[in-house]
Design an enzyme around this catalytic site. Structure first.
Site, PDB file in Angstrom:
ATOM      1  N   TYR A  36       1.036  -1.169  -0.049  1.00 32.03           N
ATOM      2  CA  TYR A  36      -0.054   0.095   0.043  1.00 32.03           C
ATOM      3  C   TYR A  36       0.954   1.141   0.030  1.00 32.03           C
ATOM      4  O   TYR A  36       0.854   2.199   0.980  1.00 32.03           O
ATOM      5  CB  TYR A  36      -0.895   0.221   1.111  1.00 32.03           C
ATOM      6  N   LEU A  37       1.857   1.170  -0.965  1.00 35.54           N
ATOM      7  CA  LEU A  37       2.761   2.233  -1.199  1.00 35.54           C
ATOM      8  C   LEU A  37       2.310   3.664  -1.371  1.00 35.54           C
ATOM      9  O   LEU A  37       1.381   3.988  -1.833  1.00 35.54           O
ATOM     10  CB  LEU A  37       3.739   2.005  -2.176  1.00 35.54           C
ATOM     11  N   HIS A  38       2.718   4.544  -0.469  1.00 35.72           N
ATOM     12  CA  HIS A  38       2.603   6.162  -0.478  1.00 35.72           C
ATOM     13  C   HIS A  38       3.802   6.896  -0.862  1.00 35.72           C
ATOM     14  O   HIS A  38       4.998   6.115  -0.904  1.00 35.72           O
ATOM     15  CB  HIS A  38       1.953   6.454   0.641  1.00 35.72           C
ATOM     16  N   GLY A  40       6.046   8.336   0.919  1.00 32.07           N
ATOM     17  CA  GLY A  40       6.971   8.228   1.889  1.00 32.07           C
ATOM     18  C   GLY A  40       7.760   6.865   1.615  1.00 32.07           C
ATOM     19  O   GLY A  40       9.008   6.766   1.418  1.00 32.07           O
ATOM     20  N   HIS A  41       7.002   5.749   1.196  1.00 29.58           N
ATOM     21  CA  HIS A  41       7.604   4.498   0.593  1.00 29.58           C
ATOM     22  C   HIS A  41       8.612   5.079  -0.774  1.00 29.58           C
ATOM     23  O   HIS A  41       9.680   4.402  -0.843  1.00 29.58           O
ATOM     24  CB  HIS A  41       6.910   3.348   0.373  1.00 29.58           C
ATOM     25  N   LYS A 178      10.023   7.554  10.380  1.00 30.56           N
ATOM     26  CA  LYS A 178       8.800   7.682  11.110  1.00 30.56           C
ATOM     27  C   LYS A 178       8.575   6.478  12.301  1.00 30.56           C
ATOM     28  O   LYS A 178       8.151   6.738  13.267  1.00 30.56           O
ATOM     29  CB  LYS A 178       7.380   7.658  10.114  1.00 30.56           C
ATOM     30  N   ASP A 179       8.992   5.379  11.878  1.00 38.49           N
ATOM     31  CA  ASP A 179       9.177   4.007  12.759  1.00 38.49           C
ATOM     32  C   ASP A 179      10.483   4.216  13.334  1.00 38.49           C
ATOM     33  O   ASP A 179      11.644   3.345  12.960  1.00 38.49           O
ATOM     34  CB  ASP A 179       8.818   2.851  11.847  1.00 38.49           C
ATOM     35  N   ARG A 216      -1.910   3.390   7.246  1.00 38.73           N
ATOM     36  CA  ARG A 216      -3.086   3.286   7.904  1.00 38.73           C
ATOM     37  C   ARG A 216      -4.133   4.861   7.763  1.00 38.73           C
ATOM     38  O   ARG A 216      -4.898   4.811   8.362  1.00 38.73           O
ATOM     39  CB  ARG A 216      -2.612   3.229   9.508  1.00 38.73           C
TER      40      ARG A 216
END
Length: 312
Positions: A36-38, A40-41, A178-179, A216
């Site tokens: 579910y790439l956005h 950021g990815h 972010k993580d 998410r």
């Protein structure tokens, strides 16, 4: 001419591909994702392209990091959309394993993740002793922050990343900050277990309104999304306060906690910790990071900001 993406699903085929490319003198960079790439990815992919001649993006929703009642079964996915985005960036290889764990009596092996009915760590555990039972723990770094409310999460993260490293055998691997805890934990695992992989951490990518990009976010209602902006606003206010001389972590943490609660968020944690050890600090002298986790509706969001006291 536009090149098709090679989708590799078998572990041995992935390993053979990597070894062949490296024997030809190529450098490989891995970008591990759950799909579910956005944007950021995609920023991680762009960074990977600067580091290596070949980029491998893995797409695997890892059941070992989801406890009972968490959102494995509802985690968003759009495989064809992911491939289109990666193709536009010139990625030529995607690793999409159907399963990375040996199930009890091999149940569900090779049948894909849609076969996992329970959708969490419990589906890996069995009574016969034939299932997966080897786990990697980064013992101190997994306990604070997200580890308090998700005690099996980082065991699952460390284990699946180690498996990906052993299969893909990359020269580099790129992770988003972010993580933050995850990124630091992987760095420590690589150091302690002598993986021949250089870890690259990339800064947070935000939407135009400041919300940190996350797969998410799609589950947020319009109202919850507006409320969630309290996180990034409060982080920026803390940064300003530190620049103006405030170094008490208790005061700074309380300001974020109040801002997020007043906006309707349910706090999991607000902590200021040392950037390297992730241990709590009382004053900002060494480089620290302010980490936040909060619920808006049924969606748990995380965010952070790196801080350092002025040197004047």
């Amino acid at each position: 001419m536009e090149q098709d993406i090679e989708v590799i699903r078998d572990k041995n085929s992935m390993r053979n591909w990597s070894r062949t490319k490296r024997a030809q003198g190529e450098k490989i960079c891995l970008v591990p994702t759950m799909g579910y790439l956005h944007r950021g990815h995609l920023a991680l992919v762009e960074e990977a392209k600067k580091r290596a001649t070949r980029v491998v993006v893995s797409i695997y929703i890892n059941p070992a990091q989801f406890a009972v009642g968490e959102d494995f079964s509802t985690y968003p996915s759009n495989f064809e959309g992911d491939l289109d985005k990666l193709k536009d960036l010139g990625v030529d290889t995607v690793f999409v394993p159907s399963d990375l764990y040996v199930r009890e009596d091999n149940a569900g092996a090779g049948k894909g993740q849609d076969n996992i009915a329970s959708g969490c760590i419990s589906c890996l555990e069995g009574k016969s002793g034939n299932g997966h039972e080897t786990w990697i723990r980064v013992e101190k770094m997994e306990k604070p922050l997200c580890g308090k409310s998700r005690p099996i999460f980082f065991r699952g993260v460390a284990t699946v990343v180690a498996k990906l490293f052993n299969i893909v055998e990359p020269d580099f691997a790129v992770f988003g900050k972010k993580d933050y805890q995850q990124c630091r934990l992987i760095c420590r695992m690589v150091r302690d277990l002598d993986f021949a992989v250089e870890i690259v951490g990339c800064g947070i990518v935000r939407d135009s309104d400041g919300l940190a990009l996350s797969s998410r976010n799609v589950h947020l209602s319009p109202k919850e999304r507006q409320e969630a902006l309290s996180i990034c606003r409060s982080l920026n206010q803390v940064k300003d306060a530190v620049c103006n001389g405030q170094i008490s972590t208790g005061i700074l943490q309380h300001s974020v906690l109040e801002a997020v609660r007043n906006a309707g968020g349910k706090i999991d944690y607000v902590e200021i910790v040392d950037q390297e050890t992730l241990q709590h600090v009382d004053r900002i002298d060494l480089p620290v990071v302010l980490c936040v986790a909060a619920w808006f509706g049924g969606v748990r969001l995380i965010d952070n900001i790196e801080l350092q006291a002025p040197t004047s």
